[in-house]
Design a protein around this motif. Structure first.
Motif, PDB file in Angstrom:
ATOM      1  N   ALA A 180       2.170   1.431  -3.504  1.00  0.00           N
ATOM      2  CA  ALA A 180       0.905   1.848  -4.369  1.00  0.00           C
ATOM      3  C   ALA A 180       0.631   3.452  -4.338  1.00  0.00           C
ATOM      4  O   ALA A 180       0.509   4.303  -5.306  1.00  0.00           O
ATOM      5  N   GLY A 181       0.733   3.941  -3.052  1.00  0.00           N
ATOM      6  CA  GLY A 181       0.675   5.359  -2.918  1.00  0.00           C
ATOM      7  C   GLY A 181       1.608   6.218  -3.362  1.00  0.00           C
ATOM      8  O   GLY A 181       1.193   7.176  -3.987  1.00  0.00           O
ATOM      9  N   SER A 237      -4.431   2.710  -8.615  1.00  0.00           N
ATOM     10  CA  SER A 237      -5.821   2.693  -8.125  1.00  0.00           C
ATOM     11  C   SER A 237      -5.905   1.528  -7.055  1.00  0.00           C
ATOM     12  O   SER A 237      -5.056   0.867  -7.125  1.00  0.00           O
ATOM     13  N   PRO A 238      -7.032   1.395  -6.355  1.00  0.00           N
ATOM     14  CA  PRO A 238      -7.116   0.331  -5.196  1.00  0.00           C
ATOM     15  C   PRO A 238      -7.043  -1.130  -6.097  1.00  0.00           C
ATOM     16  O   PRO A 238      -6.301  -1.849  -5.369  1.00  0.00           O
ATOM     17  N   ALA A 255       0.614  -1.041   0.050  1.00  0.00           N
ATOM     18  CA  ALA A 255      -0.193  -0.037   0.017  1.00  0.00           C
ATOM     19  C   ALA A 255       0.799   1.173   0.149  1.00  0.00           C
ATOM     20  O   ALA A 255       0.748   2.090  -0.713  1.00  0.00           O
ATOM     21  N   ALA A 286      -3.367  -1.397  -6.848  1.00  0.00           N
ATOM     22  CA  ALA A 286      -2.525  -1.595  -5.699  1.00  0.00           C
ATOM     23  C   ALA A 286      -2.756  -3.098  -4.809  1.00  0.00           C
ATOM     24  O   ALA A 286      -1.842  -3.194  -4.439  1.00  0.00           O
ATOM     25  N   ALA A 287      -3.904  -3.719  -5.264  1.00  0.00           N
ATOM     26  CA  ALA A 287      -4.087  -5.138  -4.632  1.00  0.00           C
ATOM     27  C   ALA A 287      -3.080  -6.180  -5.327  1.00  0.00           C
ATOM     28  O   ALA A 287      -2.805  -7.112  -4.812  1.00  0.00           O
TER      29      ALA A 287
END
Length: 174
Positions: A84-85, A90-91, A81, A94-95
């Motif tokens: 990803a930030g 996008s979420p 996370a 990010a997963a």
């Protein structure tokens, strides 16, 4: 005496009931079911329990849970996370993302038994946040001379760890 404490762990607010002096490690593993940080020595001497607290590596086996209230705790489970930030993913994307340090550990096939590796990766993330292009000497220093004690790898994968940190540094620049 146990009380309700609100923690920010891996970007999510968590309410736990624990005595304020309970080691943060016990709350992370037993209450929040996060198995990345591990109990190695229980005396802050090995680094297996390392997590980031407001971006700084700490040894969670000796840190009272009350010390983490109002701060951001990041375990190895939270590293994707963070990346990803940084990348603005996008979420959904990010997963499916690993932090470059985690990917470098895989690419360099660092772990043997793997027991210490989550703590090693936490130390590498902290190092690369402060020094995006460390020399081999600086990498060794971050793992051996930073208080409270060296990170210990009982399998002796130190050469692979250095290679992985260098690989992650390159990947983070790209």
């Amino acid at each position: 005496m146990a009380s309700a404490l609100t923690l920010s762990v891996n970007g999510a607010k968590q309410v736990v009931t624990a005595a304020p002096e309970t080691p943060l490690l016990f709350v992370l593993r037993n209450d929040l079911q996060l198995t990345g940080p591990r109990l190695g020595c229980g005396m802050a001497q090995c680094g297996a329990c390392s997590v980031l607290l407001d971006g700084e590596e700490i040894r969670s086996c000796i840190t009272p849970v009350s010390y983490a209230v109002g701060k951001h705790v990041t375990t190895i489970e939270g590293l994707p996370a963070i990346w990803a930030g940084v990348k603005g993913l996008s979420p959904a994307d990010a997963a499916k993302t690993l932090h470059p340090v985690q990917q470098a550990w895989i690419d360099e096939q660092v772990p043997q038994c793997g027991y210490c590796q989550s703590g090693m990766m936490i130390a590498a993330v902290e190092l690369l946040a402060k020094n995006p292009n460390p020399t081999v000497a600086q990498i060794k220093d971050a793992f051996t001379n930073k208080p409270p004690s060296p990170h210990l790898c009982r399998c002796g994968t130190y050469a692979a760890i250095i290679d992985a940190v260098q690989r992650a540094a390159k990947a983070m620049k790209a």
